[in-house]
Design an enzyme around this catalytic site. Structure first.
Site, PDB file in Angstrom:
ATOM      1  N   CYS A   1     -30.433  77.330 -63.423  1.00 19.69           N
ATOM      2  CA  CYS A   1     -31.064  76.019 -63.476  1.00 19.69           C
ATOM      3  C   CYS A   1     -32.316  75.964 -62.592  1.00 19.69           C
ATOM      4  CB  CYS A   1     -30.055  74.924 -63.151  1.00 19.69           C
ATOM      5  SG  CYS A   1     -30.554  73.328 -63.818  1.00 19.69           S
TER       6      CYS A   1
ATOM      7  N   HIS B   1     -26.077  76.003 -67.047  1.00 18.38           N
ATOM      8  CA  HIS B   1     -25.162  76.398 -65.962  1.00 18.38           C
ATOM      9  C   HIS B   1     -24.001  77.205 -66.526  1.00 18.38           C
ATOM     10  CE1 HIS B   1     -26.636  73.839 -62.611  1.00 18.38           C
ATOM     11  NE2 HIS B   1     -27.093  73.079 -63.594  1.00 18.38           N
TER      12      HIS B   1
ATOM     13  N   GLU C   1     -21.821  78.811 -64.993  1.00 17.52           N
ATOM     14  CA  GLU C   1     -20.631  78.785 -64.119  1.00 17.52           C
ATOM     15  C   GLU C   1     -19.584  77.764 -64.544  1.00 17.52           C
ATOM     16  OE1 GLU C   1     -23.585  77.659 -63.383  1.00 17.52           O
ATOM     17  OE2 GLU C   1     -23.553  75.907 -62.055  1.00 17.52           O
TER      18      GLU C   1
HETATM   19  N1  GLN Z   1     -34.193  70.072 -60.006  1.00 17.67           N
HETATM   20  C1  GLN Z   1     -34.222  70.718 -61.265  1.00 17.67           C
HETATM   21  C2  GLN Z   1     -34.267  69.722 -62.409  1.00 17.67           C
HETATM   22  O1  GLN Z   1     -33.987  68.576 -62.235  1.00 17.67           O
HETATM   23  C3  GLN Z   1     -33.016  71.632 -61.427  1.00 17.67           C
HETATM   24  C4  GLN Z   1     -31.715  70.923 -61.467  1.00 17.67           C
HETATM   25  C5  GLN Z   1     -30.531  71.813 -61.217  1.00 17.67           C
HETATM   26  O2  GLN Z   1     -30.665  72.926 -60.715  1.00 17.67           O
HETATM   27  N2  GLN Z   1     -29.330  71.364 -61.547  1.00 17.67           N
HETATM   28  O3  GLN Z   1     -34.596  70.086 -63.507  1.00 17.67           O
END
Ligand code: GLN
Length: 523
Positions: free
Chosen positions: A377, A499, A501
């Site tokens: 992410c 994600h 995970e």
């Molecule tokens: N801050 C980034 C976004 O909002 C990544 C978010 C995250 O890693 N969950 O896109």
């Protein structure tokens, strides 16, 4: 449907969720379809707005629910997919009742905690059950909290509704030990049970948490004073590996005890896969040193699902993971030397500018030194920024921390902010894997579904430039967003906007985690 209500006593944070999830896994092993609900008595409508420093990571469901991390335990232990409905909070319940009141659903009535709030709670619990045969209801907080009163009252009423042969109450409590004498003290447990009884709930079993196994004397005392038969007093001492609790509870006959009380008969006894999983965790053939660079490293629960995904992959590969937590801000101050000595690097999700430079430096270190790298992410977005800056020579940034950057390689796309009203892209989305890429080798299929929680995207205007060299976006969502990045000629350099995970399970590790860790052996 049968119900098992799990309450907690004495103190919070003693592993009620893991204990309840372990019971669920045991009932599943006897052939029953089990589901779970977590009740969080706080006023937030969901966990989405909460700082991970207070409650640990925000767990994300397929349906986009942002929920308490205990739901992650249920998904992992039971190998099921849950949704928003499986996390009930005070905020959610009151909001529903107040909306109904405004619509005129209770016309003429005085709307009250009993019966309107309690009925709403009962309705939500039951409707979260789908087609399950047994539902675990875990009550957050500890008995005696003002906030949890309406929920406990609702569970007391539920017993009347469904009949006592269809519901059990379990209480997870702490039995502290006096260090100087080694004596286990049961008084806090007795008081906690008293508080439960005051509300009209009598537990059917008690799970005694403690550093060591429960002494026979303490067991007898709890049984006598709390009015629960000896068979129903279960010891749950501290263990290094929480997955082992399943076996520790089973050894004490808790599964048969619960089934008997619920008038059910075991249909089978299938715990082999669980035992195999634990065996491989117990017998690693070598160590793997993993560096995790993050902002919230003070509270490991902020990255709980990452840790679990690492454990699942490690078990599969017979590796013993040794995790070094490295503060991104320390890297900014002291440099990437802090990463030396590790076999691989993970940059997990994150928000905001603080520490982002340190994470970018870590991406560069992995890219230039052939260190197996997985970015998740925020880690994916930073890997793109790093490449644009240090290889393409662009003055690149994310508009998340520099709205006026000359090259917004990560940004909020216009149609997206309109469509989503500035909120996050949440939950599972279908992703197309590009053929002929490493991602395709790893997933072995053209379509995958993975969970998301982010606001910003890789800017499509920069994609062709990034792809000119060794980088390739090997996964693209059906709605056109970049989802996977990989680098040719590197031992392992991959990052995902999603994600991975959240979908990793014991015995079924997330493919990206598995291949990332495998690359530390083969390279
Ligand atoms: N801050 C980034 C976004 O909002 C990544 C978010 C995250 O890693 N969950 O896109």
């Amino acid at each position: 449907m049968k119900f098992i209500i799990v309450t907690g006593g004495v103190i919070s944070g003693i592993g009620k969720g893991i204990t309840a999830a372990s019971i669920g896994r045991l009932l599943k092993s006897r052939g029953f379809k089990v589901t779970a609900v977590k009740i969080d008595p706080y006023l937030n409508c969901d966990a989405g707005t909460m700082n991970p420093y207070q409650h640990g990571e925000v767990y994300v469901m397929d349906d986009g629910g942002e929920v308490d991390l205990d739901l992650g335990h249920y998904e992992r232990f039971l190998d099921i997919e849950l949704g928003k409905k499986n996390n009930i909070t005070t905020g959610k319940v009151y909001l529903n009742v107040i909306e109904k009141e405004r619509k005129g659903d209770y016309l003429g009535e005085t709307v009250q905690i009993i019966p309107h709030i309690t009925n709403e709670i009962i309705g939500e619990v039951i409707s979260a059950g789908d087609s399950a045969e047994i539902m675990l209801v875990e009550m957050g907080g500890t008995v005696g909290d003002i906030e949890s009163m309406p929920f406990l009252e609702a569970m007391r009423e539920l017993r009347i509704r469904v009949g006592k042969e269809n519901i059990l109450f379990g209480h997870v409590t702490l039995v502290p030990e006096i260090k100087t004498t080694g004596e286990q003290k049961t008084k806090p447990t007795q008081h906690s049970i008293m508080a439960l009884r005051e509300i009209g709930i009598r537990p059917d079993f008690i799970i005694a948490r403690g550093e060591k196994p429960l002494e026979p004397q303490a067991r007898s005392k709890i049984s006598l004073f709390c009015d629960v038969e000896r068979k129903g007093i279960i010891s749950a001492p501290d263990v290094e590996n929480p997955y082992e609790i399943v076996l520790k509870l089973d050894e004490q006959g808790v599964t048969e005890y619960i089934l008997e009380k619920l008038h059910l008969k075991a249909r089978c006894n299938e715990l082999e896969d669980w035992i195999n999983f634990i065996e491989s965790m117990r017998n690693p053939t070598r160590e793997v040193k993993i560096a995790i660079v993050g902002k919230y490293i003070g509270l490991k629960d902020s990255y709980l699902s990452h840790i679990e995904a690492i454990k699942h992959a490690a078990a599969e590969l017979k590796l013993k993971p040794i995790i070094s937590w490295i503060s991104a801000e320390d890297i900014e101050r002291k440099g990437t030397n802090l990463l030396k000595g590790n076999d691989c690097l993970l940059i997990p999700g994150g928000f905001g500018k603080r520490g982002s430079k340190g994470k970018i430096d870590a991406c560069r270190h992995a890219r230039e030194n052939n260190v197996p790298f997985l970015g998740v992410c925020f880690g994916f977005q930073l890997a793109v920024i790093e490449y644009c800056r240090n290889v393409l020579g662009l003055d690149a940034n994310s508009t998340e921390f520099d709205p006026d950057t000359a090259n917004p390689v990560v940004t909020i796309l216009e149609d997206q902010s309109e469509r989503l009203g500035g909120t996050m892209r949440l939950g599972s989305y279908p992703i197309k894997i590009v053929k002929g890429t490493k991602a395709f080798e790893i997933y072995g299929k053209e379509k995958i579904g993975e969970r998301h929680r982010h606001r910003y995207e890789v800017n499509p205007e920069y994609v062709s430039e990034v792809e000119k060299g060794k980088m390739k976006f090997s996964g693209i969502s059906d709605d056109g967003f970049m989802e996977l990045l990989e680098m040719k000629g590197h031992r392992f350099y991959m990052a995902s906007q999603f994600h991975p995970e959240f979908k990793s399970r014991p015995g079924k590790p997330a493919p990206l985690f598995l291949e990332w860790m495998k690359s530390t052996i083969s390279g």
